[in-house]
Design a protein around this motif. Structure first.
Motif, short mmCIF file in Angstrom:
data_model
loop_
_atom_site.label_atom_id
_atom_site.label_comp_id
_atom_site.label_asym_id
_atom_site.label_seq_id
_atom_site.Cartn_x
_atom_site.Cartn_y
_atom_site.Cartn_z
N SER A 1 0.84 -1.19 0.00
CA SER A 1 0.00 0.00 0.00
C SER A 1 0.88 1.24 0.00
N PRO A 2 0.79 2.05 -1.01
CA PRO A 2 1.65 3.24 -1.02
C PRO A 2 1.31 4.20 0.10
N THR A 3 0.06 4.30 0.44
CA THR A 3 -0.31 5.24 1.50
C THR A 3 0.24 4.77 2.84
N ALA A 4 0.05 3.49 3.15
CA ALA A 4 0.52 2.96 4.43
C ALA A 4 2.04 2.98 4.49
N THR A 5 2.63 2.62 3.37
CA THR A 5 4.10 2.56 3.35
C THR A 5 4.69 3.96 3.48
N ALA A 6 4.10 4.91 2.79
CA ALA A 6 4.61 6.28 2.89
C ALA A 6 4.45 6.79 4.31
N ALA A 7 3.33 6.46 4.92
CA ALA A 7 3.11 6.92 6.29
C ALA A 7 4.16 6.31 7.22
N GLN A 8 4.44 5.05 6.95
CA GLN A 8 5.42 4.36 7.80
C GLN A 8 6.80 4.99 7.62
N LEU A 9 7.17 5.20 6.37
CA LEU A 9 8.50 5.78 6.11
C LEU A 9 8.60 7.19 6.67
N ASN A 10 7.54 7.92 6.48
CA ASN A 10 7.57 9.31 6.94
C ASN A 10 7.53 9.40 8.46
N ALA A 11 6.96 8.37 9.07
CA ALA A 11 6.96 8.36 10.52
C ALA A 11 8.37 8.16 11.04
N GLN A 12 9.09 7.34 10.28
CA GLN A 12 10.48 7.11 10.69
C GLN A 12 11.36 8.30 10.34
N ASN A 13 11.19 8.79 9.13
CA ASN A 13 11.97 9.93 8.66
C ASN A 13 11.05 10.89 7.93
N PRO A 14 10.57 11.86 8.64
CA PRO A 14 9.60 12.77 8.02
C PRO A 14 10.11 13.34 6.69
N GLY A 15 9.22 13.39 5.72
CA GLY A 15 9.56 13.96 4.43
C GLY A 15 10.27 13.01 3.51
N THR A 16 10.28 11.74 3.85
CA THR A 16 10.99 10.77 3.01
C THR A 16 10.35 10.66 1.63
N THR A 17 9.06 10.54 1.62
CA THR A 17 8.37 10.36 0.34
C THR A 17 6.90 10.75 0.50
N THR A 18 6.17 10.52 -0.53
CA THR A 18 4.72 10.73 -0.46
C THR A 18 4.02 9.49 -1.00
N ALA A 19 2.78 9.37 -0.65
CA ALA A 19 2.00 8.24 -1.17
C ALA A 19 1.93 8.28 -2.68
N GLU A 20 1.84 9.48 -3.23
CA GLU A 20 1.74 9.59 -4.69
C GLU A 20 3.00 9.09 -5.37
N LEU A 21 4.16 9.49 -4.80
CA LEU A 21 5.42 9.05 -5.40
C LEU A 21 5.57 7.54 -5.32
N LEU A 22 5.22 7.01 -4.18
CA LEU A 22 5.33 5.56 -4.05
C LEU A 22 4.35 4.84 -4.96
N ALA A 23 3.16 5.41 -5.06
CA ALA A 23 2.16 4.78 -5.93
C ALA A 23 2.65 4.76 -7.37
N LYS A 24 3.21 5.87 -7.81
CA LYS A 24 3.69 5.89 -9.19
C LYS A 24 4.82 4.90 -9.39
N GLY A 25 5.72 4.84 -8.39
CA GLY A 25 6.82 3.90 -8.51
C GLY A 25 6.32 2.47 -8.55
N GLU A 26 5.39 2.15 -7.64
CA GLU A 26 4.87 0.78 -7.59
C GLU A 26 4.12 0.42 -8.87
N LEU A 27 3.36 1.36 -9.36
CA LEU A 27 2.60 1.10 -10.58
C LEU A 27 3.53 0.83 -11.75
N ASP A 28 4.56 1.65 -11.87
CA ASP A 28 5.47 1.42 -12.99
C ASP A 28 6.28 0.14 -12.80
N LEU A 29 6.43 -0.29 -11.54
CA LEU A 29 7.02 -1.59 -11.33
C LEU A 29 6.11 -2.69 -11.87
#
Lengths: 645, 461
Positions: free
Chosen positions: A406-434
């Motif tokens: 889940s890009p939203t959950a994963t982004a939240a998790q990453l950002n919780a660890q390191n704020p500003g790491t990524t966004t759900a949109e960026l992860l979603a685009k990356g995952e989709l293109d994968l």
């Protein structure tokens, strides 16, 4: 005589104190009409042949996944090699209608209408599309994906409800339909009226807007909702087997009720010029319909006059004909290869992934950019649609097996660890293109699978109509003010995430109208004018929840949502002397920037011939927040030449 | 036997005197209405000079002759100008018969009886509406059988149209192009019900006891295909200053809609040259019109009595004559109507009406309009509306016993000729319309069948 009258009885004698309805009598009339619509817009972007992404190369966003430790090189994604086409004709059809009217006794009459409709696509590339539905299951034409899995071709197409039949009394083929939209008996005695059989039921009086008109869905296979606006969906309402009746009380108040078999709205078939579901999706219509096909809708309406005001109160309990949508498992080989059904042979069918909401399809969505654009264009959320398709129960196991997240959950998790790491949109685009990467890494282009459900709801409403009686020739002289309003508690809407959990909210719908005939000239018949304002609290005119509105048109993105839907309509009709000519103009404007303008003329030189020439001009100002945004390419000029007999 | 003791100008002087004094007393030799009320024929009411074609034309045309282009000049002063033009210039021919002397052949029996019974009980209230002497809604028959002025005469023709409590007229109409070819053909029913002033209803003179409505009326089209099911229901408030309520079912809508009703000068469908406003010479609430003025009194020729019915055709269709193809007019049958009241009136409540005035011709014997002529806003002749009133009796005297075992009084046909465009509409009463719906009278069940909102919804295809 331009009609055929079969009078079985010897003609009765004019009677006094009772009518000589002694013998049954039948009359037969009919019409044949050529209906053609020349496309003056662009190709329908919901189709493979009209998709703006055809053959388009995009640089993948796979690099966005580096925050997950996946350092995959960016690559180019190329949309499938579907030849881009633009049709010259949206419609080229011949219609035949035959009416049989019978008076069987003093109190019983029969009415039946036979309707035949044949589409004759003038553009070669359209000839292998199924326009009416049954062919999709019975006579499916080859589809490019079929060889990929050595499957029957139809599995990739929509699975139309009820084996492809739009109504109870219909047969169809790839390019024709034949149905009986009316077949009923009327019984009338005193203030009691009963109608039993296949019939249309139309309530309300609004133009374009269906506020009280909630009884039946629409069959949009023939001319979508782009026919003559003034005809108010009369050819589109889906007839249903019903018992309808009314009783008029001594004070002239009337109680009307009906019970009818549920029939869903039928959308234009995939790939055809008026289709509105992206061809890269398969919609399972049948499973939901199977659950509800025996549902009986019931409704009541109480109408009467209070002082000078016409009042109506209605209550309808129905299975919603338009339906709602959610992700579906692709179900390609559920019994043998689904890794999470316990029946698998242990060898994952990599590339097919039964259990996912997707399946590889060379004509499918091929890039994250296309996904974002397409989801937003259809009023979905491109990020949360990905979330739900990989995390919700029907797909979680297969998705996890495929390495989806889940890009939203994963982004939240990453950002919780390191704020500003990524966004759900960026992860979603990356995952989709994968996912869209070539099969060595991902699946390649993907087709999405959806379920269509038909939820139950209760609608209550009230309407009022008042005629002003101002001074002759003044603005208020016979000005008609009308108000229709309905309330639906706990209405279910398609979630912009396509989640299995629908949005549930109360919805208020209303229309306020002003109608007037005004005589601008003594030499011309009066001009008919109507102005309307429609308001909906939760969804747009097509029933799409407003939380899916508002995202950049060019790139797509997470929708910002709208609070309410407001549209206005204006129409006028100007007949010419003797009503041989009539000029029409209908305008529908969504206050968020969508516009439909329909000018037209009608020519009726004889009683057996009529010519209608109309045009539809559609426009959207972008922003993915108005009702015209998803159909704005469907500009056309259409002509109907009718011969009556 | 006609009275000969008066010279040939006696009746002319009589009518001129009446016009000059503004009085309107019907009957020349004897009071018309008291003669009718006593159950007598009209034999002693009018002198011979105005009771036969021989008398009127000094022998140039006789009862039984055919009026045609060769002799119509002798009747120029006794015909409306449109009918005269049709004969003189378009080849219309009109048969003739003797003047009807039996009042029961000029009106339905119950209506005539109510006119006698209620004679003298009508008056206008402060609003101008007709009420009885106790202020109630009118109770049936001509309110002013011995009308004294134009307003009273006009009230007579508006308060009851067909002169029955209930009528279902099965109608076939052809609308002609200027070249005489048929452009449109319609089958429709014109259904009326008196809500007040009922004359045959054992349950009383007021329908459901209500006094707030004068009539219900539906026009229901049943052919051709695209108009099948089209219906317009008018509910007329008793207050003649108000417009009727108009509701319509259009097949294109598949539902009943409320319509504005002030536009009463529009054809309902493509083709017809008539408007709602034209019906019976008094198609609108009469207090929405004004400036009623009697402009002529005297004998005229027009349809009445027998001869305008045709039982020889299985559906009562009438012979046609004249026009470019010889089929532009019904072959009607005229008689000398001894006393005609000609009233001019203006559509004062319709500022943009296409007509400036209507000239209505009333047969004073029974206070029924038999023709009217409308004039455009420049005062030029626009169209006529000639309804062939009379009995169900053929030209050869064959009687069709269509009402209570005897002949039927009814309208038979209408000729509406738009002389400015040359288009002609020819609706005629037929035995049965498409779908098997026969002409019938006095059936109170027709209210539920045809004259309610739910009825027109049910009738709609």
């Amino acid at each position: 005589m331009k009609k055929l009258t079969l009078t079985l009885a010897a003609l009765g004698v004019a009677a006094t104190g009772g009518v000589a309805y002694a013998e049954p009598s039948f009359s037969v009339t009919g019409m044949i009409r050529q209906e053609i619509a020349a496309n003056t817009g662009d190709a329908n972007m919901h189709t493979s042949w009209g998709s703006p992404w055809n053959g388009r190369q995009n640089t993948s966003h796979i690099g966005n996944l580096s925050v997950l430790g996946l350092n995959l090189p960016a690559h180019q994604t190329t949309r499938a090699n579907v030849k881009a086409e633009e049709n010259d004709w949206n419609q080229f059809a011949t219609r035949l209608e035959i009416d049989v009217q019978g008076r069987l006794s003093e109190n019983v009459t029969l009415y039946t209408k036979l309707r035949g409709y044949a589409e004759n696509p003038q553009d070669d590339f359209l000839r292998h599309y199924d326009y009416f539905g049954k062919a999709a299951t019975a006579n499916g034409v080859d589809h490019p994906e079929a060889p990929l899995f050595a499957l029957p071709s139809r599995v990739f197409r929509n699975t139309p409800l009820d084996d492809g039949y739009g109504s109870a009394l219909e047969n169809n083929g790839q390019d024709y339909m034949l149905d009986i939209p009316a077949l009923y008996l009327d019984y009338n005695k005193g203030p009691l009226w009963l109608r039993v059989g296949n019939q249309q039921i139309a309530w309300g009086e609004a133009l374009f807007f269906r506020v009280f008109d909630v009884v039946q869905g629409l069959d949009l296979r023939r001319h979508s909702f782009l026919g003559v606006a003034a005809e108010e969906y009369s050819d589109s309402r889906i007839p249903s087997l019903a018992i309808r009746g009314s009783y008029r009380f001594a004070n002239d108040w009337e109680l009307e009720g009906y019970a009818q078999q549920f029939r869903p709205t039928i959308l234009p078939r995939p790939g055809t010029p008026y289709s509105v579901v992206a061809e890269a999706f398969t919609v399972y219509e049948e499973p939901g319909y199977e659950q509800d096909e025996d549902d009986i809708d019931v409704g009541f309406r109480l109408s009467g006059q209070w002082n000078d005001i016409d009042l109506s109160f209605m209550a309808v309990s129905r299975t919603t004909p338009d339906g709602t949508y959610r992700w579906a498992r692709n179900e390609l080989y559920p019994s043998t290869t689904d890794p999470d059904n316990g029946n698998g042979n242990g060898a994952p069918q990599f590339g097919r992934r039964p259990g996912l909401a997707f399946a590889p399809d060379p004509r499918g969505t091929a890039s994250a950019d296309e996904w974002f654009w397409g989801a937003s264009w259809l009023r979905f959320n491109p990020v949360t649609t990905l979330d739900t398709s990989v995390t919700e129960a029907p797909f979680a196991v297969a998705a996890a097996a495929a390495g989806a997240f889940s890009p939203t959950a994963t982004a939240a998790q990453l950002n919780a660890q390191n704020p500003g790491t990524t966004t759900a949109e960026l992860l979603a685009k990356g995952e989709l293109d994968l996912f869209f990467s070539l099969p060595a890494v991902g699946f390649g282009p993907l087709r999405g699978y959806l379920h269509r459900d038909y939820d139950e709801e209760v609608i209550v409403g009230a309407s009022a109509k008042y005629v002003f009686t101002g001074a002759p020739d003044s603005f208020t002289d016979q000005l008609i003010l009308g108000v229709e309003a309905t309330f639906t508690q706990d209405r279910l809407f398609t979630a912009p995430s396509l989640s299995q959990t629908k949005i549930e909210e109360d919805e208020f719908t209303s229309v306020v109208s002003l109608e007037k005939y005004h005589k601008f000239s003594a030499k011309f018949p009066a001009t008919y004018m109507v102005a309307q304002w429609m308001h909906k609290s939760e969804s747009d005119m097509f029933g799409r929840h407003l939380s899916g509105n508002g995202s950049p048109y060019e790139t797509g993105g997470v929708p910002t949502g709208d609070d309410q839907f407001n549209a206005v309509a204006f129409a006028f009709q100007q007949p010419f002397p003797n009503l041989i000519w009539r000029a029409d103009l209908s305008v529908l404007y969504d206050l968020e920037g969508g516009l439909l303008v329909q000018p037209g003329v009608r020519w009726r030189p004889r009683d057996d011939f009529q010519l209608d020439l109309y045009a539809n001009f559609l426009d959207s100002d972008g922003g993915n927040d108005d009702i015209m945004g998803t159909i704005e390419t469907m500009d056309e000029v259409f002509l109907r030449a009718s011969y009556y007999f | 036997m006609h009275i000969k003791k008066f010279d040939s100008n006696y009746s002319r002087r009589f009518f001129m005197k009446q016009m000059a004094t503004g009085a309107l007393a019907t009957g020349v030799l004897a009071p018309l209405w008291s003669t009718i009320a006593m159950g007598r024929t009209l034999e002693g009411v009018y002198p011979d000079e105005i009771s036969s074609f021989e008398g009127l034309t000094k022998g140039k045309i006789n009862n039984g002759d055919v009026i045609n282009a060769n002799n119509v000049d002798f009747l120029k002063d006794y015909m409306d100008e449109v009918a005269f033009m049709q004969v003189k210039e378009m080849g219309r021919e009109i048969d003739t018969h003797a003047t009807t002397l039996d009042p029961s052949y000029l009106s339905p029996p119950d209506y005539l009886g109510a006119s006698v019974k209620n004679s003298g009980r009508a008056k206008f209230n402060a609003d101008g509406n007709v009420v009885t002497d106790d202020g109630s809604a009118w109770i049936g028959g001509n309110p002013f059988p011995d009308a004294k002025n134009g307003a009273e005469a006009f009230a007579n023709i508006t308060m009851s149209w067909g002169r029955y409590d209930n009528t279902f007229y099965a109608i076939q109409e052809d609308d002609l192009n200027p070249d005489g070819s048929v452009a449109y053909s319609y089958d429709f029913a014109w259904i009326e019900q008196q809500a007040t002033g009922r004359v045959s209803d054992p349950e009383g003179v007021y329908f459901k006891g209500q006094q707030d409505t004068v009539r219900y009326q539906t026009a229901w089209f049943n052919a051709p295909q695209d108009v099948k099911g089209t219906a317009f229901l008018s509910t007329w408030p008793y207050d003649q200053r108000q417009y009727p309520k108009l509701e319509g079912y259009l097949p294109a809508f598949k539902r009943v809609r409320r319509f504005p009703t002030n536009q009463r000068f529009e054809p309902l469908l493509p083709g017809p040259t008539w408007y709602l406003s034209d019906a019976w010479g008094a198609g609108d609430p009469w207090l929405t019109w004004g400036n009623f003025k009697i402009v002529h009194r005297g004998p005229m020729v027009g349809p009445a009595g027998g001869g305008n019915f045709n039982s020889k055709d299985p559906n009562w269709k009438r012979e046609r004559v004249g026009g470019p193809q010889g089929t532009s007019f019904f072959r009607s049958d005229y008689e000398v109507i001894p006393d005609v009241v000609v009233i001019d009136c203006e559509p004062t409540g319709y500022p943009r009406a296409p007509i400036s005035k209507r000239r209505v011709y009333l047969d004073a014997r029974t206070m029924v309009a038999y023709t009217s002529v409308s004039y455009d806003r420049q005062g030029k002749v626009y169209k006529n509306f000639e309804h062939g009133n009379g009995m169900s009796i053929d030209k050869d005297g064959t009687v069709t016993k269509a009402y209570r075992g005897g002949p039927l009084w009814t309208w038979n046909f209408v000729i509406i000729h738009d002389v400015q465009t040359g288009r002609i509409s020819l609706p005629e009463l037929v035995k049965e319309m498409a779908g098997g719906y026969p002409t019938h009278y006095d059936d109170t069940a027709d209210y539920d069948r045809y004259l309610t909102k739910s009825a027109i919804r049910r009738l709609g295809a």
